[in-house]
Design an enzyme around this catalytic site. Structure first.
Site, PDB file in Angstrom:
ATOM      1  N   HIS A 199       0.842  -1.189   0.000  1.00  9.55           N
ATOM      2  CA  HIS A 199       0.000   0.000   0.000  1.00  9.55           C
ATOM      3  C   HIS A 199       0.885   1.250   0.000  1.00  9.55           C
ATOM      4  O   HIS A 199       1.808   1.350   0.806  1.00  9.55           O
ATOM      5  CB  HIS A 199      -0.888   0.048   1.245  1.00  9.55           C
ATOM      6  CG  HIS A 199      -1.652  -1.212   1.489  1.00  9.55           C
ATOM      7  ND1 HIS A 199      -2.009  -1.625   2.762  1.00  9.55           N
ATOM      8  CD2 HIS A 199      -2.131  -2.160   0.646  1.00  9.55           C
ATOM      9  CE1 HIS A 199      -2.680  -2.767   2.689  1.00  9.55           C
ATOM     10  NE2 HIS A 199      -2.748  -3.116   1.412  1.00  9.55           N
ATOM     11  N   TYR A 241       3.429   2.506  13.308  1.00  9.39           N
ATOM     12  CA  TYR A 241       3.812   3.572  12.392  1.00  9.39           C
ATOM     13  C   TYR A 241       3.167   4.895  12.791  1.00  9.39           C
ATOM     14  O   TYR A 241       2.007   4.965  13.166  1.00  9.39           O
ATOM     15  CB  TYR A 241       3.502   3.229  10.935  1.00  9.39           C
ATOM     16  CG  TYR A 241       2.166   2.601  10.640  1.00  9.39           C
ATOM     17  CD1 TYR A 241       1.143   3.338  10.069  1.00  9.39           C
ATOM     18  CD2 TYR A 241       1.938   1.245  10.908  1.00  9.39           C
ATOM     19  CE1 TYR A 241      -0.075   2.764   9.776  1.00  9.39           C
ATOM     20  CE2 TYR A 241       0.718   0.660  10.612  1.00  9.39           C
ATOM     21  CZ  TYR A 241      -0.287   1.421  10.050  1.00  9.39           C
ATOM     22  OH  TYR A 241      -1.502   0.846   9.762  1.00  9.39           O
TER      23      TYR A 241
END
Length: 480
Positions: free
Chosen positions: A70, A133
């Site tokens: 992605h 993240y």
């Protein structure tokens, strides 16, 4: 096994902007501790100060869990809280590195900065792996992503565990092959003041790619109280502010003073706030009028500002506002000539009509053509020059306005002796309206921008080229 006590260090990956970091992990019999994100230390090593706004964790039960590929329209700082992964990153941005691949094993002692548009994927190599993240934009269901199939033969990612033997979502399996991927376009660039002389030159220089947007006063009102919500500013990477109030003499009137400060200072402060909050690079065009012109020799970028009149004061205030943006270029120029009313056209018109003008000869500087300013701005942006203030004018020897007028007369086959040089005070002695004070010395030192590899055109040669190309001789303004 997590490696302990590695020094903080960065490693380039071959994909522009994708940077791998070693993280110090301190362990004992109780477990371990690390600074997963330490802005001061990491930016000192060159990590972009990307302004994270959201922290996400992906927990994976089993070995072999595989996710991706992605690419999102934001930057990410990726690390592992516990466990270990095999990571794969593919550049899905427009450009020469489209399709480039980087792979690495990541454990708690490693992290990687993933820039906008680089595809992210991983496969867990240990049970109970937590993949974390930080991102610098808020997730939205309307956000446009770019995807690549995990099994694409073109990029040929060497997955440690065959994809046939691991957990993958049906959605990830359905992503397109590289040949069918639409590359992620760059962040948008917005040129403000697009209908003015410099704005038109910027359009000619940058072109009309999909990520370029041009706005005049009708498309974007910089004085609006709704400016902060006028665009989805997170989609923009660069704002070039070519809008300004430039009526130097009218700025000395009551209404002109208000208008000059609104356009040259208040609007710039609003843009600066937007740029700083959204990580946007702000390019702001400044003027020699921030100086009083009393200094001998050329002004460097770090010279003290001492504006004489309202126009110069409002431009100086705008410079100070623009300088608050972490990523800024303040481009200081002088004696601008572009496509529209200007001094050169005025002199052509006077020469053709048989009028012998008085022209000031005690203001010294160099002409700057708008196409050269546009070229310089593009150079700074594409060359990723250090942020800051840059003088950008024509090169070569200094001249007076009277010298330039004589060159225009001569180029048109007219006697240059028809131009009479006069002092600024003499020129404006009979003025019936407001007159702004002018700097007598408008010379700007070009060493800093030349050090970046930019070569300013010789101003006299540029004038000759401009005249040889043919320029209408109607209209015009007096020198400023």
């Amino acid at each position: 096994m997590t490696a302990f006590s590695k020094p903080l260090a960065r490693h380039e990956t071959g994909i522009p902007g994708l940077v791998l970091f070693d993280l110090p992990v301190h362990g004992d019999n109780r477990g371990w501790f690390k600074e997963n994100w330490q802005r001061e230390k990491m930016t000192a090593l060159g990590l972009p100060d990307f302004g994270p706004v959201q922290n996400n964790i992906s927990f994976n039960d089993a070995v072999g869990t595989t996710r991706g590929i992605h690419a999102e329209p934001w930057d990410k700082w990726v690390s592992v809280a516990t466990g270990r992964i095999f990571g794969a990153w593919v550049d899905l941005r427009e450009g020469p590195t489209f399709g480039a691949v980087f792979t690495a094993e990541i454990d708690p002692s490693t992290a990687i900065f993933v820039p906008r548009g680089v595809g992210n994927a991983y496969q867990t190599l240990a049970p109970d792996t937590a993949y974390t993240y930080l991102v610098n934009d808020h997730w939205s269901p309307t956000t446009a992503y770019t995807f690549l199939n995990l099994a694409d033969e073109t990029v040929a990612i060497p997955w440690p565990i065959p994809l046939a033997d691991v957990e993958i979502s049906a959605k990830d399996l359905a992503h397109p092959r590289l040949a069918d991927v639409t590359p992620m376009a760059p962040p948008k660039t917005l040129v403000i003041g697009a209908n003015g002389q410099l704005g038109r030159a910027l359009r000619a220089e940058f072109g009309d790619a999909a990520h370029l947007e041009y706005a005049g006063r009708d498309e974007l009102d910089l004085t609006s109280s709704h400016l902060a919500t006028a665009r989805r500013w997170r989609d923009y990477g660069t704002i070039v502010n070519a809008a300004a109030y430039t009526a130097v003499d009218l700025a000395e009137t009551v209404q002109g003073r208000e208008d000059a400060w609104a356009a040259n200072a208040t609007a710039v402060a609003a843009l600066a706030r937007i740029a700083a909050e959204n990580g946007i690079t702000l390019v702001h065009v400044s003027s020699d009028y921030v100086f009083d012109g009393t200094q001998p020799g050329a002004y460097r970028e770090d010279a003290g500002i001492r504006p004489l009149g309202v126009y110069g004061q409002s431009k100086a205030a705008g410079d100070l506002a623009a300088a608050t943006v972490p990523q800024h270029y303040i481009v200081r120029t002088s004696w601008v000539i572009g496509d529209g009313k200007n001094f050169v056209r005025t002199m052509q018109s006077l020469a053709a009509r048989g009028i012998d003008p008085n022209v000031v000869d005690d203001q010294i500087g160099r002409l700057t053509f708008t196409d050269d300013i546009a070229r310089g701005i593009r150079h700074l942006l594409e060359g990723r020059a250090p942020f800051g203030v840059y003088n950008l004018t024509g090169g070569g020897a200094p001249t007076s306005w009277a010298d330039i007028a004589r060159a225009v007369f001569a180029a048109g086959g007219h006697d240059p002796a028809r131009v009479t040089g006069v002092s600024t005070d003499e020129y404006f002695a009979a003025a019936t309206g407001p007159v702004a004070p002018r700097p007598r010395n408008s010379m700007l030192d070009l060493a800093k921008i030349e050090a970046t590899g930019f070569a300013p055109r010789d101003a006299a040669a540029a004038l000759r080229d401009h005249l040889a190309a043919g320029s209408p001789v109607t209209g015009g303004t007096e020198p400023s």
